[in-house]
Scaffold this active site. Structure first.
Site, mmCIF file in Angstrom:
data_model
loop_
_atom_site.group_PDB
_atom_site.id
_atom_site.type_symbol
_atom_site.label_atom_id
_atom_site.label_comp_id
_atom_site.label_asym_id
_atom_site.label_seq_id
_atom_site.Cartn_x
_atom_site.Cartn_y
_atom_site.Cartn_z
ATOM 1 C CG ASP A 63 -0.544 0.182 2.564
ATOM 2 O OD1 ASP A 63 0.529 0.090 2.920
ATOM 3 O OD2 ASP A 63 -0.920 0.323 3.897
ATOM 4 C CE1 TYR A 65 7.628 4.136 1.013
ATOM 5 C CE2 TYR A 65 7.333 5.257 -0.726
ATOM 6 C CZ TYR A 65 8.308 4.093 -0.356
ATOM 7 O OH TYR A 65 9.425 3.149 -1.217
ATOM 8 C CG PHE A 76 8.893 -0.268 -3.765
ATOM 9 C CD1 PHE A 76 9.024 -0.596 -2.391
ATOM 10 C CD2 PHE A 76 7.800 -1.546 -4.068
ATOM 11 C CE1 PHE A 76 8.679 -2.105 -1.737
ATOM 12 C CE2 PHE A 76 8.176 -2.665 -4.238
ATOM 13 C CZ PHE A 76 8.354 -3.066 -2.755
ATOM 14 C CG HIS A 185 8.845 -5.542 1.408
ATOM 15 N ND1 HIS A 185 9.212 -4.509 1.647
ATOM 16 C CD2 HIS A 185 7.169 -5.630 1.045
ATOM 17 C CE1 HIS A 185 8.653 -3.540 1.670
ATOM 18 N NE2 HIS A 185 7.625 -4.495 0.763
#
Length: 223
Positions: A63, A65, A76, A185
């Site tokens: 989701d 930031y 990202f 991740h």
């Protein structure tokens, strides 16, 4: 918030479904009553910058930031004047180790999106200071529809799945013309558990080149 072009045609059936009508109401109310990221005009920026027919690579995030000024509609990615977040720092480190390129000067990934890298979060909005706060309101169903649409395309596409939420989407990907790259991740909590050393950038480019498709200039990030 609106989607245009081929993405609009592909996702149009979703707009009339009950879940999407409820999702639209919830998101509209959230923007009216609390601080939500990204800015409302950038919710669908990933679709705007990477047209459906030009997708070469899909990178799935979780989701947006959730701190001020960070989210810009691309997973990202942050604006050029925003400090590079820890997960993206690790992505850049892996890219440097993988490709031998210099570390980018900033966290803007627009150059990837414009080359055909769909930078898609599975949830497209978030309440300020509250990670995962819009999980379960309907975004997952919507972004699954986008993933399924790409999965049905009979052309080479690379799917890069980082972390558990993204890796769960592997069940949607069974087309033999598609290449799936998965790892933990890139966050500081998990990057040393298999993200570092996974070489996703060179592997994606090798597959694209093997299919006669121009590779991604990953080093263009941050320009």
């Amino acid at each position: 918030m609106a989607i245009t072009g081929a993405w609009e045609a592909v996702l149009r059936p979703e707009f009339g479904k009950p879940y999407y009508r409820e999702l639209y109401k919830k998101v509209l109310m959230a923007y009216r009553t609390e601080t939500v990221y990204p800015p409302s005009g950038e919710i669908f920026r990933a679709f705007d910058l990477t047209p459906f027919e030009k997708v070469k690579v899909v990178i799935l995030g979780q989701d947006p930031y959730h701190e001020p000024g960070q989210a810009n509609g691309l997973c990202f990615s942050v604006r050029k004047d925003v400090r590079i977040p820890p997960s993206l720092v690790n992505i850049y480190k892996e890219m440097q180790d993988d490709l031998g390129c210099e570390l980018p000067a900033n966290g803007d990934l627009t150059a990837w999106a414009e080359q055909g890298v769909l930078l898609l979060n599975t949830v497209l909005t978030v309440r300020a200071h509250a990670a995962n706060s819009h999980r379960g309101i309907g975004w997952e169903e919507f972004t699954d529809a986008a993933i399924r649409a790409l999965a049905s395309e009979d052309r080479p596409i690379v799917f890069i799945l980082w972390g558990t939420p993204a890796r769960r989407k592997k069940s949607l990907l069974s087309n033999p013309k598609h290449f799936v790259i998965e790892s933990p991740h890139p966050s500081p909590l998990s990057a040393y558990g298999g993200f570092f050393g996974s070489r996703p950038f060179s592997r994606a480019n090798a597959y694209l080149a093997s299919q006669g498709i121009e590779p991604i200039d990953w080093a263009a990030a941050g320009r």
